[in-house]
Design an enzyme around this catalytic site. Structure first.
Site, PDB file in Angstrom:
ATOM      1  NE  ARG A 199      34.967  42.327  34.766  1.00 49.17           N
ATOM      2  CZ  ARG A 199      36.261  41.933  33.714  1.00 49.17           C
ATOM      3  NH1 ARG A 199      36.627  40.395  34.412  1.00 49.17           N
ATOM      4  NH2 ARG A 199      36.228  42.263  32.318  1.00 49.17           N
ATOM      5  N   PRO A 203      41.236  39.520  56.735  1.00 48.49           N
ATOM      6  CG  PRO A 203      41.787  41.513  58.470  1.00 48.49           C
ATOM      7  CD  PRO A 203      41.474  39.851  57.958  1.00 48.49           C
ATOM      8  CG  ASP A 217      39.781  41.661  31.826  1.00 48.83           C
ATOM      9  OD1 ASP A 217      40.201  41.070  31.812  1.00 48.83           O
ATOM     10  OD2 ASP A 217      38.833  41.996  31.885  1.00 48.83           O
ATOM     11  CD  GLU A 255      39.203  43.357  67.606  1.00 50.00           C
ATOM     12  OE1 GLU A 255      41.003  42.609  67.557  1.00 50.00           O
ATOM     13  OE2 GLU A 255      38.765  43.833  67.254  1.00 50.00           O
TER      14      GLU A 255
HETATM   15 CL1  6GU Z   1      38.530  39.922  53.215  1.00 44.32          CL
HETATM   16  N1  6GU Z   1      38.402  41.450  55.402  1.00 44.32           N
HETATM   17  C1  6GU Z   1      39.075  42.471  56.238  1.00 44.32           C
HETATM   18  N2  6GU Z   1      38.327  42.512  57.433  1.00 44.32           N
HETATM   19  N3  6GU Z   1      40.130  43.257  56.361  1.00 44.32           N
HETATM   20  C2  6GU Z   1      39.960  42.668  54.731  1.00 44.32           C
HETATM   21  C3  6GU Z   1      40.746  41.605  53.961  1.00 44.32           C
HETATM   22  C4  6GU Z   1      39.854  41.259  54.610  1.00 44.32           C
HETATM   23  N4  6GU Z   1      41.438  42.420  53.235  1.00 44.32           N
HETATM   24  C5  6GU Z   1      42.065  43.044  52.892  1.00 44.32           C
HETATM   25  N5  6GU Z   1      41.557  43.680  54.485  1.00 44.32           N
END
Ligand code: 6GU
Length: 250
Positions: free
Chosen positions: A152, A87, A167, A114
């Site tokens: 793709r 994230p 697209d 974590e």
């Molecule tokens: Cl790449 N991993 C996780 N665990 N949560 C996420 C993410 C990735 N991208 C958005 N949320």
């Protein structure tokens, strides 16, 4: 292209990599997938892949050894792009999908804990990627998104080469509306212009509707592309329509 996915949950990928365009691309030899359980590269006899964080606090941290060993095992001669799904990563965009589609070898690392020991970030991976501002339980679903969007784009992966360029996001605009038969369904008609057979008018209408959608739903995208004179004229028309009707699309 070769795509290696390092995960503790290889079974999550079975359906996704075997079906539809992704499955066909592998059958055609356009791409080769390998899904590797990096627990197999643990250096402990119990297959430990995580441990408590130094300094205390909750949660577990992925240890470096299993991931370094696994990446080194799949790397062969050349240096692949090693992409950490997390994230905190760089927001994933079509532009990065296009860039990754030019590579010979991608390694996607999926964590489920974590965090990752910082030495993985500093000395093993080349990219850190997030697919959006929400939290997933692990990187697997995000890795599937990356694989799908990259494969793709590989030549021959889509039956129809045209659909990859037209697209949303490769043009920088959202796609215009599409219609197919019947010409009238429950009283709702297909716009006359699409039945007219006048190709230039149809293209002009499609561009206008793409701009309308983009303006209504994702106006910030318009600041990121170079507008042609035709686009500028259509945006002026849309602005005029909006002024005249209060709400253009009801
Ligand atoms: Cl790449 N991993 C996780 N665990 N949560 C996420 C993410 C990735 N991208 C958005 N949320």
């Amino acid at each position: 292209m070769r795509i290696d996915i390092l995960t503790l949950f290889p079974e999550m990928f079975e359906g996704v990599l075997g079906a539809s365009i992704l499955g066909k691309a592998a059958e055609k030899g356009i791409v080769q997938y390998r899904v590797v359980n990096f627990r197999d590269y643990s250096e402990s006899k119990h297959g430990t892949v995580d441990d408590m964080p130094y300094g205390g606090g909750g949660g577990m941290v992925l240890k470096p050894e299993p991931l370094f060993n696994a990446v080194e095992a799949v790397s062969e001669q050349a240096k692949p792009r090693v992409i950490l799904m997390c994230p905190q990563g760089k927001p994933y965009r079509q532009q990065l999908a296009e860039e990754l589609s030019q590579e010979q070898h991608l390694v996607l690392v999926c964590g489920h804990y974590e965090g990752y020991d910082e030495r993985i970030r500093e000395h093993l991976v080349t990219d850190e990627v997030s697919i959006g501002d929400y939290v997933l339980t692990g990187g697997e679903l995000a890795a599937m998104v990356v694989v799908d969007s990259v494969v793709r784009l590989l030549p021959g992966a889509l039956g129809n080469e045209r659909s990859a360029v037209a697209d949303s996001f490769s043009t920088g605009l959202l796609e215009h509306p599409h219609y197919t038969r019947p010409p009238e369904f429950r009283g709702w008609k297909v716009p006359d212009i699409l039945l007219s057979g006048h190709h230039a008018n149809i293209e002009h209408w499609r561009l206008k509707e793409s701009l309308r959608r983009t303006m209504e739903r994702r106006p910030e995208l318009l600041d990121q592309i170079e507008l042609t004179p035709e686009m500028k004229a259509l945006l002026a028309e849309l602005e005029e329509e909006r002024k005249n009707s209060g709400r253009a699309k009801d």
